[in-house]
Scaffold this motif. Structure first.
Motif, PDB file in Angstrom:
ATOM      1  N   UNK A   1       0.844  -1.203   0.000  1.00 28.78           N
ATOM      2  CA  UNK A   1       0.000   0.000   0.000  1.00 28.78           C
ATOM      3  C   UNK A   1       0.876   1.248   0.000  1.00 28.78           C
ATOM      4  N   UNK A   2       0.334   2.295  -0.557  1.00 30.99           N
ATOM      5  CA  UNK A   2       1.007   3.586  -0.514  1.00 30.99           C
ATOM      6  C   UNK A   2       1.407   3.905   0.946  1.00 30.99           C
ATOM      7  N   UNK A   3       2.687   4.248   1.176  1.00 30.36           N
ATOM      8  CA  UNK A   3       3.155   4.419   2.561  1.00 30.36           C
ATOM      9  C   UNK A   3       2.438   5.536   3.330  1.00 30.36           C
ATOM     10  N   UNK A   4       2.008   6.573   2.639  1.00 33.31           N
ATOM     11  CA  UNK A   4       1.295   7.652   3.340  1.00 33.31           C
ATOM     12  C   UNK A   4      -0.062   7.146   3.824  1.00 33.31           C
ATOM     13  N   UNK A   5      -0.738   6.401   2.949  1.00 38.57           N
ATOM     14  CA  UNK A   5      -2.036   5.844   3.355  1.00 38.57           C
ATOM     15  C   UNK A   5      -1.852   4.835   4.489  1.00 38.57           C
ATOM     16  N   UNK A   6      -0.801   4.049   4.373  1.00 38.69           N
ATOM     17  CA  UNK A   6      -0.500   3.065   5.416  1.00 38.69           C
ATOM     18  C   UNK A   6      -0.310   3.764   6.770  1.00 38.69           C
ATOM     19  N   UNK A   7       0.424   4.876   6.718  1.00 38.19           N
ATOM     20  CA  UNK A   7       0.657   5.661   7.935  1.00 38.19           C
ATOM     21  C   UNK A   7      -0.658   6.174   8.523  1.00 38.19           C
ATOM     22  N   UNK A   8      -1.499   6.712   7.652  1.00 42.82           N
ATOM     23  CA  UNK A   8      -2.769   7.273   8.122  1.00 42.82           C
ATOM     24  C   UNK A   8      -3.686   6.190   8.675  1.00 42.82           C
ATOM     25  N   UNK A   9      -3.604   5.015   8.071  1.00 42.52           N
ATOM     26  CA  UNK A   9      -4.501   3.933   8.488  1.00 42.52           C
ATOM     27  C   UNK A   9      -4.015   3.192   9.732  1.00 42.52           C
ATOM     28  N   UNK A  10      -2.759   3.408  10.096  1.00 47.64           N
ATOM     29  CA  UNK A  10      -2.221   2.663  11.248  1.00 47.64           C
ATOM     30  C   UNK A  10      -1.838   3.560  12.417  1.00 47.64           C
ATOM     31  N   UNK A  11      -1.880   4.878  12.254  1.00 48.55           N
ATOM     32  CA  UNK A  11      -1.465   5.768  13.344  1.00 48.55           C
ATOM     33  C   UNK A  11      -2.219   5.441  14.630  1.00 48.55           C
ATOM     34  N   UNK A  12      -1.468   5.347  15.699  1.00 47.75           N
ATOM     35  CA  UNK A  12      -2.065   5.172  17.017  1.00 47.75           C
ATOM     36  C   UNK A  12      -1.317   6.042  17.994  1.00 47.75           C
ATOM     37  N   UNK A  13      -2.028   6.591  18.938  1.00 42.56           N
ATOM     38  CA  UNK A  13      -1.346   7.337  19.992  1.00 42.56           C
ATOM     39  C   UNK A  13      -0.719   6.345  20.959  1.00 42.56           C
ATOM     40  N   UNK A  14       0.461   6.706  21.442  1.00 41.87           N
ATOM     41  CA  UNK A  14       1.053   5.972  22.565  1.00 41.87           C
ATOM     42  C   UNK A  14       0.908   6.868  23.783  1.00 41.87           C
ATOM     43  N   UNK A  15       0.415   6.322  24.880  1.00 43.79           N
ATOM     44  CA  UNK A  15       0.204   7.142  26.072  1.00 43.79           C
ATOM     45  C   UNK A  15       1.532   7.728  26.548  1.00 43.79           C
ATOM     46  N   UNK A  16       1.475   8.967  27.006  1.00 48.66           N
ATOM     47  CA  UNK A  16       2.693   9.630  27.479  1.00 48.66           C
ATOM     48  C   UNK A  16       3.412   8.771  28.516  1.00 48.66           C
ATOM     49  N   UNK A  17       2.636   8.092  29.336  1.00 43.72           N
ATOM     50  CA  UNK A  17       3.240   7.281  30.402  1.00 43.72           C
ATOM     51  C   UNK A  17       4.027   6.082  29.843  1.00 43.72           C
ATOM     52  N   UNK A  18       3.736   5.713  28.609  1.00 42.97           N
ATOM     53  CA  UNK A  18       4.453   4.602  27.959  1.00 42.97           C
ATOM     54  C   UNK A  18       5.558   5.096  27.033  1.00 42.97           C
ATOM     55  N   UNK A  19       5.954   6.346  27.209  1.00 42.55           N
ATOM     56  CA  UNK A  19       7.017   6.886  26.347  1.00 42.55           C
ATOM     57  C   UNK A  19       8.362   6.836  27.033  1.00 42.55           C
ATOM     58  N   UNK A  20       9.386   6.868  26.215  1.00 41.89           N
ATOM     59  CA  UNK A  20      10.759   6.853  26.737  1.00 41.89           C
ATOM     60  C   UNK A  20      11.676   7.515  25.709  1.00 41.89           C
ATOM     61  N   UNK A  21      12.924   7.679  26.086  1.00 42.16           N
ATOM     62  CA  UNK A  21      13.937   8.171  25.151  1.00 42.16           C
ATOM     63  C   UNK A  21      14.189   7.096  24.092  1.00 42.16           C
ATOM     64  N   UNK A  22      14.680   7.416  22.910  1.00 41.67           N
ATOM     65  CA  UNK A  22      14.986   8.780  22.489  1.00 41.67           C
ATOM     66  C   UNK A  22      13.776   9.491  21.902  1.00 41.67           C
ATOM     67  N   UNK A  23      13.868  10.810  21.997  1.00 37.71           N
ATOM     68  CA  UNK A  23      12.928  11.647  21.267  1.00 37.71           C
ATOM     69  C   UNK A  23      13.647  12.194  20.050  1.00 37.71           C
TER      70      UNK A  23
END
Ligand SMILES: Cc1cc2nc3c(=O)[nH]c(=O)nc-3n(C[C@H](O)[C@H](O)[C@H](O)COP(=O)(O)O)c2cc1C
Length: 189
Positions: free
Chosen positions: A1-23
């Motif tokens: 699939x077109x990578x931009x569409x793939x990105x739009x169709x799979x984007x999910x937020x990760x909760x801030x509490x589940x984040x880590x380095x690196x940014x």
């Protein structure tokens, strides 16, 4: 699939509490922000600006949050207020998107505010495209006057979102989404 569409169709937020380095590093963040501000903007008003929080700035802002929480909830236990101190440190980078409207302009305020929302979404998508994870939060402190004062928000400015960006310690499973047929109807005269 077109990578931009793939990105739009799979984007999910990760909760801030589940984040880590690196940014994102300086250059990556610059690219993310350039994507962020390339949004539809009726009337070319630029009705937004961004405050950047990294490193020690996050803890310094945490002190502001603790003070604001205590002022608003004087009877709360100390431990509750303490949670606020590390609030921004959950993510390596946090961008506060500020909606900055021009009142009385022929471009309605609603449209100016929508443009700030588009900045938030573009920041999420650009972060995701670069291999990072992100979450759009508002929390209580987007609506607190003491915090607004500490951020030196102008009279016609308000927070559209705190965009948390980093890597993920755990990636969430899919979240149920509405069916297209639930949200799209054909208009009939
Ligand atoms: C304007 C706005 C503010 C939000 N504020 C919060 C918030 O304060 N706390 C929260 O848990 N989620 C908040 N969310 C929701 C999350 O950013 C996220 O969209 C949600 O967890 C669903 O995940 P998804 O983006 O993968 O669909 C907000 C979303 C929007 C659009």
């Amino acid at each position: 699939m077109n990578p931009t569409l793939q990105l739009l169709l799979t984007r999910r937020s990760v909760k801030a509490i589940d984040m880590m380095e690196p940014g994102p590093n300086e250059q990556e963040l610059d690219t993310i922000v350039r994507c962020g501000i390339r949004v539809p903007d009726h009337g070319k008003l630029g009705p937004w600006r961004i405050l950047r929080f990294r490193g020690d700035q996050r803890r310094a802002f945490g002190e502001v949050l603790v003070a604001a929480w205590k002022a608003a909830h004087p009877d709360d236990p100390e431990a509750r207020a303490e949670l606020e101190r590390v609030r921004l440190e959950r993510a390596p980078v946090v961008l506060a998107v500020i909606s900055r409207i021009t009142p009385g302009h022929k471009i309605p305020e609603w449209e100016q505010q929508l443009s700030a929302g588009a900045v938030c979404q573009n920041l999420l998508l650009a972060s995701h495209a670069m291999g990072f994870h992100a979450q759009w939060l508002t929390e209580w402190f987007s609506y607190d006057r003491t915090v607004a004062k500490a951020l030196r928000l102008g009279q016609h400015e308000r927070i559209a979102g705190w965009i948390h960006i980093g890597s993920a310690s755990s990636v969430p499973s899919e979240r149920p989404r509405p069916d297209v047929s639930d949200v799209v109807q054909d208009w009939h005269p």
